[in-house]
Motif scaffolding. Sequence first.
Motif, PDB file in Angstrom:
ATOM      1  N   VAL A 146     -12.358   1.275  -1.907  1.00 25.20           N
ATOM      2  CA  VAL A 146     -11.039   1.582  -2.453  1.00 25.20           C
ATOM      3  C   VAL A 146     -11.171   2.898  -3.215  1.00 25.20           C
ATOM      4  O   VAL A 146     -12.096   3.080  -4.006  1.00 25.20           O
ATOM      5  N   LEU A 147     -10.249   3.818  -2.951  1.00 24.71           N
ATOM      6  CA  LEU A 147     -10.235   5.120  -3.606  1.00 24.71           C
ATOM      7  C   LEU A 147      -8.945   5.263  -4.402  1.00 24.71           C
ATOM      8  O   LEU A 147      -7.862   4.944  -3.898  1.00 24.71           O
ATOM      9  N   VAL A 148      -9.067   5.728  -5.637  1.00 26.83           N
ATOM     10  CA  VAL A 148      -7.901   6.098  -6.435  1.00 26.83           C
ATOM     11  C   VAL A 148      -8.020   7.581  -6.737  1.00 26.83           C
ATOM     12  O   VAL A 148      -9.059   8.037  -7.254  1.00 26.83           O
ATOM     13  N   HIS A 149      -6.979   8.373  -6.381  1.00 24.14           N
ATOM     14  CA  HIS A 149      -7.010   9.809  -6.678  1.00 24.14           C
ATOM     15  C   HIS A 149      -5.625  10.270  -7.083  1.00 24.14           C
ATOM     16  O   HIS A 149      -4.648   9.520  -7.033  1.00 24.14           O
ATOM     17  N   GLY A 150      -5.529  11.531  -7.498  1.00 22.11           N
ATOM     18  CA  GLY A 150      -4.278  12.109  -7.979  1.00 22.11           C
ATOM     19  C   GLY A 150      -3.308  12.407  -6.858  1.00 22.11           C
ATOM     20  O   GLY A 150      -3.405  11.843  -5.759  1.00 22.11           O
ATOM     21  N   PRO A 151      -2.378  13.329  -7.090  1.00 25.63           N
ATOM     22  CA  PRO A 151      -1.325  13.582  -6.099  1.00 25.63           C
ATOM     23  C   PRO A 151      -1.831  14.142  -4.782  1.00 25.63           C
ATOM     24  O   PRO A 151      -1.191  13.996  -3.753  1.00 25.63           O
ATOM     25  N   GLY A 177     -11.122  11.921  -8.078  1.00 23.37           N
ATOM     26  CA  GLY A 177     -10.843  10.534  -7.734  1.00 23.37           C
ATOM     27  C   GLY A 177     -12.007   9.642  -8.121  1.00 23.37           C
ATOM     28  O   GLY A 177     -13.058  10.124  -8.558  1.00 23.37           O
ATOM     29  N   VAL A 178     -11.810   8.349  -7.975  1.00 25.69           N
ATOM     30  CA  VAL A 178     -12.866   7.370  -8.235  1.00 25.69           C
ATOM     31  C   VAL A 178     -12.928   6.408  -7.050  1.00 25.69           C
ATOM     32  O   VAL A 178     -11.899   5.914  -6.576  1.00 25.69           O
ATOM     33  N   LEU A 179     -14.146   6.179  -6.577  1.00 26.28           N
ATOM     34  CA  LEU A 179     -14.399   5.263  -5.462  1.00 26.28           C
ATOM     35  C   LEU A 179     -15.030   3.978  -5.972  1.00 26.28           C
ATOM     36  O   LEU A 179     -15.945   4.015  -6.807  1.00 26.28           O
ATOM     37  N   VAL A 180     -14.566   2.851  -5.453  1.00 31.24           N
ATOM     38  CA  VAL A 180     -15.268   1.581  -5.623  1.00 31.24           C
ATOM     39  C   VAL A 180     -15.698   1.146  -4.226  1.00 31.24           C
ATOM     40  O   VAL A 180     -14.850   0.932  -3.344  1.00 31.24           O
ATOM     41  N   ALA A 239      -3.604   4.813  -4.394  1.00 29.31           N
ATOM     42  CA  ALA A 239      -4.720   3.888  -4.159  1.00 29.31           C
ATOM     43  C   ALA A 239      -4.821   3.714  -2.649  1.00 29.31           C
ATOM     44  O   ALA A 239      -3.814   3.445  -1.979  1.00 29.31           O
ATOM     45  N   ILE A 240      -6.035   3.873  -2.118  1.00 27.66           N
ATOM     46  CA  ILE A 240      -6.220   3.887  -0.667  1.00 27.66           C
ATOM     47  C   ILE A 240      -7.390   2.975  -0.299  1.00 27.66           C
ATOM     48  O   ILE A 240      -8.467   3.063  -0.888  1.00 27.66           O
ATOM     49  N   GLY A 241      -7.184   2.106   0.679  1.00 27.52           N
ATOM     50  CA  GLY A 241      -8.243   1.238   1.170  1.00 27.52           C
ATOM     51  C   GLY A 241      -8.775   1.714   2.506  1.00 27.52           C
ATOM     52  O   GLY A 241      -8.011   1.871   3.468  1.00 27.52           O
ATOM     53  N   ASP A 242     -10.083   1.971   2.575  1.00 29.14           N
ATOM     54  CA  ASP A 242     -10.755   2.388   3.815  1.00 29.14           C
ATOM     55  C   ASP A 242     -10.089   3.584   4.474  1.00 29.14           C
ATOM     56  O   ASP A 242     -10.065   3.710   5.710  1.00 29.14           O
ATOM     57  N   GLY A 243      -9.526   4.482   3.654  1.00 27.42           N
ATOM     58  CA  GLY A 243      -8.937   5.699   4.192  1.00 27.42           C
ATOM     59  C   GLY A 243      -7.685   5.484   5.006  1.00 27.42           C
ATOM     60  O   GLY A 243      -7.176   6.420   5.627  1.00 27.42           O
ATOM     61  N   ARG A 244      -7.138   4.269   4.983  1.00 25.87           N
ATOM     62  CA  ARG A 244      -6.033   3.947   5.887  1.00 25.87           C
ATOM     63  C   ARG A 244      -4.819   3.389   5.157  1.00 25.87           C
ATOM     64  O   ARG A 244      -3.712   3.882   5.296  1.00 25.87           O
TER      65      ARG A 244
END
Length: 281
Positions: A146-151, A177-180, A239-244
Amino acid sequence: MSGDVAVGIVAQRDNDRAHELAALLVAELERAFDAAVAVDELTGETIDANGVPVAEIADRDLAVSIGGDGTLLFVAREIGSTPLVGVNLGEVGFLNAVSPADADGVVTDLVRELRDAGSLEARVLDRLTATGRDADWTLEPALNEVLVHGPRRGPGGGATIEISIDGEPYAESHTDGVLVATPTGSTAYNLSEGGPLVRPAADSLVVTQMAAADGLPSLVVDADTEIELSVSDADGAYAIGDGRNRQPLEPPATVTVSLADEPVRLVGPDPDFFDGLENLD
């Protein structure tokens, strides 16, 4: 489950080798077991076989992915915990352990075991779920990260993101951004951002900041840890899961990341983790 076995096969799109192998497996399984075999709709159109939406393969006893790790990730998102075996047509193969030459033997052995024993021994891979605190949304489970990044992703599109681990603050910085990441995902985006490699069997998660102004090292935590990523100082975020799977955020916003209820269940031979590392760029 003695008796009939239902099998679903998903072949990488626009890949002739994958379609040819799918046709071979369909013919062999129908011949040897009179099995109920379906392929994904696009493959069905190509090889003139029974085609169904990929999501319907979740109702089958066994799913077969033919392609690279990306194809297997796609199939895993659609089928939940249905037993899944991957045939590797790619290069790295951290998830796909079966070579095209061995596919017929491996898949028929799995179907025979299902028919005779009623179940398969599986390797369980954790997935992540991301939810909005005080917001009504949840991303579909992610096998890698899971990735959280800005605009915007990358330089100039960052935000201030505070990381909390089981309610305790770990780091706060302006960052891209931050990756988990799960152990499975440690070899993917996490690795490219300087995060550590994690062996697949480790019961852990990895938290990695991306180009943080006041960054701390990647943090490895227990798999059952609850991680909160709080975003501020940005016009928007995602918030993005697996780039998709993508969820827009309106900062200030907090995303909670934890283990999903349904893992992925891989069957067949285990991939060789260290062989896979040799193929990394």
